[in-house]
Design a protein around this motif. Structure first.
Motif, PDB file in Angstrom:
ATOM      1  N   ASN A   1     -12.354 -18.019  10.547  1.00 41.85           N
ATOM      2  CA  ASN A   1     -11.330 -17.245  11.247  1.00 41.85           C
ATOM      3  C   ASN A   1     -10.772 -16.178  10.304  1.00 41.85           C
ATOM      4  O   ASN A   1     -10.871 -16.313   9.079  1.00 41.85           O
ATOM      5  N   GLY A   2     -10.181 -15.139  10.866  1.00 41.60           N
ATOM      6  CA  GLY A   2      -9.644 -14.094  10.009  1.00 41.60           C
ATOM      7  C   GLY A   2      -8.537 -13.289  10.676  1.00 41.60           C
ATOM      8  O   GLY A   2      -8.436 -13.256  11.911  1.00 41.60           O
ATOM      9  N   ARG A   3      -7.705 -12.655   9.828  1.00 47.96           N
ATOM     10  CA  ARG A   3      -6.624 -11.782  10.289  1.00 47.96           C
ATOM     11  C   ARG A   3      -6.528 -10.589   9.338  1.00 47.96           C
ATOM     12  O   ARG A   3      -6.752 -10.725   8.138  1.00 47.96           O
ATOM     13  N   LEU A   4      -6.170  -9.416   9.872  1.00 48.91           N
ATOM     14  CA  LEU A   4      -5.986  -8.224   9.053  1.00 48.91           C
ATOM     15  C   LEU A   4      -4.911  -7.369   9.704  1.00 48.91           C
ATOM     16  O   LEU A   4      -4.988  -7.078  10.906  1.00 48.91           O
ATOM     17  N   GLY A   5      -3.893  -6.977   8.900  1.00 46.87           N
ATOM     18  CA  GLY A   5      -2.816  -6.209   9.504  1.00 46.87           C
ATOM     19  C   GLY A   5      -1.983  -5.444   8.504  1.00 46.87           C
ATOM     20  O   GLY A   5      -2.182  -5.521   7.290  1.00 46.87           O
ATOM     21  N   ILE A   6      -1.045  -4.706   9.061  1.00 44.87           N
ATOM     22  CA  ILE A   6      -0.082  -3.932   8.290  1.00 44.87           C
ATOM     23  C   ILE A   6       1.316  -4.434   8.648  1.00 44.87           C
ATOM     24  O   ILE A   6       1.642  -4.605   9.833  1.00 44.87           O
ATOM     25  N   ALA A   7       2.141  -4.681   7.646  1.00 44.35           N
ATOM     26  CA  ALA A   7       3.507  -5.154   7.865  1.00 44.35           C
ATOM     27  C   ALA A   7       4.504  -4.175   7.260  1.00 44.35           C
ATOM     28  O   ALA A   7       4.276  -3.630   6.178  1.00 44.35           O
ATOM     29  N   THR A   8       5.592  -3.957   7.987  1.00 44.36           N
ATOM     30  CA  THR A   8       6.700  -3.150   7.479  1.00 44.36           C
ATOM     31  C   THR A   8       7.996  -3.934   7.733  1.00 44.36           C
ATOM     32  O   THR A   8       7.968  -5.045   8.264  1.00 44.36           O
TER      33      THR A   8
ATOM     34  N   ILE B   1       0.830  -1.212   0.000  1.00 48.73           N
ATOM     35  CA  ILE B   1       0.000   0.000   0.000  1.00 48.73           C
ATOM     36  C   ILE B   1       0.867   1.265   0.000  1.00 48.73           C
ATOM     37  O   ILE B   1       0.353   2.377  -0.102  1.00 48.73           O
ATOM     38  N   SER B   2       2.185   1.057   0.134  1.00 55.86           N
ATOM     39  CA  SER B   2       3.138   2.159  -0.005  1.00 55.86           C
ATOM     40  C   SER B   2       4.522   1.526  -0.180  1.00 55.86           C
ATOM     41  O   SER B   2       4.650   0.300  -0.223  1.00 55.86           O
ATOM     42  N   ASP B   3       5.540   2.366  -0.264  1.00 55.28           N
ATOM     43  CA  ASP B   3       6.888   1.831  -0.430  1.00 55.28           C
ATOM     44  C   ASP B   3       7.359   1.063   0.800  1.00 55.28           C
ATOM     45  O   ASP B   3       8.267   0.227   0.703  1.00 55.28           O
ATOM     46  N   THR B   4       6.740   1.329   1.948  1.00 56.99           N
ATOM     47  CA  THR B   4       7.220   0.714   3.192  1.00 56.99           C
ATOM     48  C   THR B   4       6.172  -0.152   3.894  1.00 56.99           C
ATOM     49  O   THR B   4       6.507  -0.837   4.857  1.00 56.99           O
ATOM     50  N   LYS B   5       4.945  -0.110   3.437  1.00 56.60           N
ATOM     51  CA  LYS B   5       3.877  -0.818   4.145  1.00 56.60           C
ATOM     52  C   LYS B   5       3.166  -1.807   3.223  1.00 56.60           C
ATOM     53  O   LYS B   5       2.981  -1.523   2.031  1.00 56.60           O
TER      54      LYS B   5
ATOM     55  N   VAL C   1       1.518  -5.130  12.740  1.00 54.32           N
ATOM     56  CA  VAL C   1       0.377  -4.892  13.628  1.00 54.32           C
ATOM     57  C   VAL C   1      -0.826  -5.613  13.015  1.00 54.32           C
ATOM     58  O   VAL C   1      -1.215  -5.313  11.880  1.00 54.32           O
ATOM     59  N   THR C   2      -1.388  -6.556  13.769  1.00 52.73           N
ATOM     60  CA  THR C   2      -2.446  -7.410  13.218  1.00 52.73           C
ATOM     61  C   THR C   2      -3.590  -7.557  14.211  1.00 52.73           C
ATOM     62  O   THR C   2      -3.364  -7.766  15.406  1.00 52.73           O
TER      63      THR C   2
END
Length: 277
Positions: free
Chosen positions: A222-229, A185-189, A234-235
């Motif tokens: 079941n489900g998971r949603l997060g942001i990774a760098t 979603i960006s250069d770092t995320k 953070v999930t």
């Protein structure tokens, strides 16, 4: 078209294995305690029953012994693994056959208030497993798996009437379907998420296959949603999203008496943070 993209990379295999779980001892006097508790129960239900007749009936009903032999499993398996469509699709399958001697089963008897391990002389488990995943886009992956199990009690000297029944704790089949997203979603995320649907088939919880001791098929999501760098993740996650009520385990007691049901967890959710140093 580039036909090289359609050519599979595949392998086939066959395996044989043997494993064991050591035997042991139930607490001293476990069998006698269970037998005497049944004698008391049967005579309270039928006062005309003689002590000898009540004991004979109890001896026939109790499979548990004060010791149990080691469990030995012999497994045969054949299958294949493959990658297709320039490795965007994976497809695997296997057939297996397992013969088990002295399959150990946990038993809680609330009438005698004792816990023990009982053994099934011979059990045979046959089945198949199939799983696949496809990278539908650069960021979306779809996956699924299915397992079908045909299990049978082949011998039980303590209670020949159950021969041909299903052994406890073995679901008839299992199914998983899901999707995962790994989208920048960006250069770092990167957005990372997953959702999966899981189904477990009918499961018996005693050798007699009494309907009161069987768990019906159930479905959970079941489900998971997060942001990774590069530095942290953070999930948020949730299990059993739709709050499905189902039984996790059933303690086999005696037909016609109170059954002990252990319910599975309802909806749970949380936050997970990971940092890399």
């Amino acid at each position: 078209p580039d036909f090289k993209l359609l050519l599979p990379t595949a392998s086939v295999y066959a395996s044989w294995g043997k494993s064991f779980k050591s035997g042991g001892f139930n607490p001293i006097g476990t069998r006698e305690t269970a037998v005497l508790s049944r004698v008391t129960l049967y005579r309270s239900q039928d006062p005309t029953l003689t002590p000898a007749a009540a004991r004979a009936r109890a001896e026939a009903a109790i499979i548990t012994q004060d010791s149990f032999n080691k469990e030995v499993a012999t497994t045969y398996e054949v299958g294949f693994r493959s990658e297709l469509m320039n490795r965007r699709l994976t497809l695997n399958a296997a057939l297996f056959w397992t013969d088990v001697r002295n399959a150990q089963q946990y038993l809680f008897d609330p009438i005698a208030f004792v816990e023990s391990i009982e053994s099934i002389d011979k059990t045979r488990v046959k089945g198949l497993e199939v799983d696949a995943s496809i990278k539908a886009t650069d960021w979306l992956t779809l996956f699924g798996s299915y397992g079908l199990i045909d299990a049978e009690i082949r011998a039980l000297a303590a209670n020949p009437a159950v021969i041909g029944n299903k052994p406890p704790y073995v679901p008839k089949d299992t199914l998983t379907l899901g999707a995962s997203i790994n989208a920048p979603i960006s250069d770092t995320k990167t957005l990372v998420s997953r959702v999966d649907f899981n189904r477990a088939g009918r499961t018996e919880y005693n050798t007699a296959n009494d309907p009161d001791f069987a768990r019906k098929p159930y479905n959970v999501v079941n489900g998971r949603l997060g942001i990774a760098t590069d530095r942290f993740d953070v999930t948020v996650w949730a299990k059993n999203i739709f709050n499905k009520k189902y039984v996790n385990e059933i303690a086999p007691i005696v037909t016609g008496t109170a059954n002990a049901y252990y319910r599975a967890e309802l909806r749970t959710f949380g936050l997970e943070i990971k940092a890399r140093f």
